[in-house]
Design a protein around this motif. Structure first.
Motif, mmCIF file in Angstrom:
data_model
loop_
_atom_site.group_PDB
_atom_site.id
_atom_site.type_symbol
_atom_site.label_atom_id
_atom_site.label_comp_id
_atom_site.label_asym_id
_atom_site.label_seq_id
_atom_site.Cartn_x
_atom_site.Cartn_y
_atom_site.Cartn_z
ATOM 1 N N ALA A 108 3.869 -6.175 -9.466
ATOM 2 C CA ALA A 108 3.120 -7.500 -9.945
ATOM 3 C C ALA A 108 1.859 -7.088 -10.514
ATOM 4 N N LEU A 124 -6.246 -5.816 -5.781
ATOM 5 C CA LEU A 124 -5.699 -4.587 -6.316
ATOM 6 C C LEU A 124 -4.691 -3.996 -5.159
ATOM 7 N N SER A 125 -5.426 -4.177 -4.083
ATOM 8 C CA SER A 125 -4.424 -3.647 -2.792
ATOM 9 C C SER A 125 -3.403 -4.260 -2.483
ATOM 10 N N PRO A 162 -2.070 -8.119 -10.987
ATOM 11 C CA PRO A 162 -2.924 -8.823 -9.940
ATOM 12 C C PRO A 162 -2.938 -10.133 -9.706
ATOM 13 N N VAL A 179 -1.543 -5.683 -5.046
ATOM 14 C CA VAL A 179 -0.456 -5.154 -5.835
ATOM 15 C C VAL A 179 0.077 -3.718 -5.599
ATOM 16 N N THR A 180 -0.673 -2.676 -4.903
ATOM 17 C CA THR A 180 -0.278 -1.513 -4.125
ATOM 18 C C THR A 180 0.933 -1.836 -3.027
#
Lengths: 353, 353
Positions: A289, A275-276, A291, A278-279
């Protein structure tokens, strides 16, 4: 993608598939390089394909082959993106798509498939059963079989990513390429593409390939370490990276061979890291994108930690896909039904036509 | 897009904006042509830009200009797609984005902006007030102003679509081009691009431009017919086409002039027609679009009914955008706050930095 047709199983004559595929950008990502301290980092952005994932390459080559053989129906089983790519690709080419998914497949992905007019069959016994049913239907009804691991054209198509990276880096290869791994064809295809560049004398040695899986579904990382996987490491529902959550990868042995051959490795990453990633891709590279699609960036951090990659190396992250929305339109002429066997498939299609 | 830089306000020297923009496909859509009986129909697919809309072109040129002038912050107000394009474009370029939206802006669009690290200010008084605040902030704080109608570079960038269509049709122009209209710059920019091709001697006459609005928010269609718009025709919340639901278009007069000059027209379409266009694009062309993005296809049906377009003409539909998802990642380093005035903006940013 057709730029490389001499290295693809496509005979002469005009290409019939109507959607442009491949030729996706290799991004220099200046802000992300500064943030990570990786001056030679690149992103190969496969989200720029028609349905925003690298599955579009495989779909295009399989359908091109089918169009030339006069086939009117394509089938696949899929966890999501391959099905969406197949539904839209078939629609563009005027072909019928018959998709098999597990009953766990997400409603928004189903909406995309039916909006594109695909017939979708939900299989209660899960993804592996959906694959079996799709392949049996292809054999029984003479349909084009796009299933991963069944149709070698999927790997032929995806190897063009290796050719593009080589050209975009000024006809040289990176030191390392980091790749999300589910069933395995994306990584195996890169290995094949790089190997062909080496055999043609265009490069001295292949890049190391690093395959990335989610911690809660990491059969190939466990196999790489020769360690048995516990149940918590084989749970496809426990990760946000549904696109790579495959318990029994279709061509897992080929993945391990390819990774070994190039001196690479397999790494597992947590959902928080995914998730991080993605950010970070959004905020430091301007790249969207999902995950699973961002797994290569999470894998880079893990690989650097483990000493598998040096920050100064020329490293390419493969961003495989982003999620798109169905956009509010109602379902197309397709149908959704729950089935357990071939006879039900036949009856449902007869009723729908 | 930079291929046309001699016709753009970009001085010599390397382009600094890192995301590839434009060069989107012009699709022949064989299955859709058969369905509609329109043998010379084309789709210009702007969803292939980095954030899946034509707003990426304007964003890129405005940021390129800002980078050359050493600016570190860009601002815009937006109903959605322009804000997402600005957030991702700024992230890729290493610039700060400060976005102003109405409090009605959809949470999924907000998630995309914050994931890309933008500062987002929600303005209770609505979109027009958000524009005023964004422009005031640009003046007070010396930020780059990307607002539609305020920055002429947005139109310069979007005119490149006209150049691409001309090149992709083999250096000739279509008879008609059909275009969704909200604030107006997309249509006005096409008119400017086509006019430049005519002045350069590359084409004899401009295509007719047909602008499309949603029935429940159709200020420019009413103005085209010289008829006053009732409240039910000026309700931006009543249509699924939020991307073109603008009550007071920023450059409405210029839209009407451009349409008149080429012998075109304005048409309104129902929400049912918009949703059905989304499905038809998916199921017959393999192209995903949001309702506003698919408006040109709904407009084609209406224009044929009204005798404005003949099915045998060379007609290009501009598909302006599709919706992408935030992909599950948490918000980036940006912040969301509700503000009513500049002093609150300044305090919020001081706290965030």
């Amino acid at each position: 993608m057709w730029r490389y047709r001499k290295l693809l199983p496509v005979p002469d004559g005009p290409v019939r598939y109507p959607l442009p595929i491949g030729g996706t950008p290799l991004l220099p990502v200046p802000a992300l390089r500064r943030t990570l301290g990786t001056p030679h980092l690149w992103i190969k952005d496969e989200t720029r394909n028609p349905t925003a994932s690298n599955k579009d390459r495989a779909t295009a080559l399989v359908i091109e082959d089918g169009l030339r053989r006069g086939m009117d129906t394509i089938t696949t089983a899929s966890t999501g993106n391959a099905a969406v790519a197949t539904a839209f690709g078939a629609a563009g080419a005027g072909m019928r798509a018959v998709i098999f998914v597990s009953t766990g497949c997400r409603p928004d992905k189903l909406a995309l498939m039916t909006q594109a007019g695909a017939h979708v069959f939900r299989v209660p016994a899960g993804y592996a059963a959906a694959v079996d049913l799709s392949r049996a239907a292809a054999r029984s009804f003479g349909w084009l079989d796009r299933n991963t691991g069944a149709n070698p054209y999927t790997i032929e198509a995806k190897k063009t990513v290796a050719f593009e990276v080589w050209e975009q880096l000024g006809r040289r290869l990176p030191d390392v390429m980091i790749v999300p791994v589910g069933d395995g064809p994306t990584l195996v295809a890169l290995d094949k593409g790089f190997a062909e560049l080496v055999s043609c004398g265009h490069a001295g040695r292949q890049p190391r390939l690093i395959g990335v899986q989610a911690e809660s579904c990491q059969p190939l990382v466990r196999a790489w370490f020769g360690a048995p996987a516990g149940p918590a490491e084989l749970d496809p529902t426990a990760t946000v990276a549904d696109g790579i959550a495959v318990v029994r990868p279709a061509i897992g042995d080929a993945v391990l061979d390819a990774v070994r051959r190039g001196g690479g490795a397999m790494v597992a990453v947590t959902d928080n890291a995914l998730l991080s990633a993605v950010t970070t891709l959004a905020a430091r590279a301007g790249v969207g994108a999902e995950p699973a699609g961002a797994a290569a960036l999470a894998g880079l951090a893990r690989a650097v930690e483990c000493g598998l990659v040096d920050r100064s190396e020329t490293t390419v992250l493969l961003v495989t896909g982003r999620e798109v929305k169905a956009g509010g339109g109602p379902a197309g002429p397709g149908r959704v039904a729950v089935v357990e066997g071939l006879d039900e498939v036949e009856r449902a299609l007869a009723g729908a036509c």
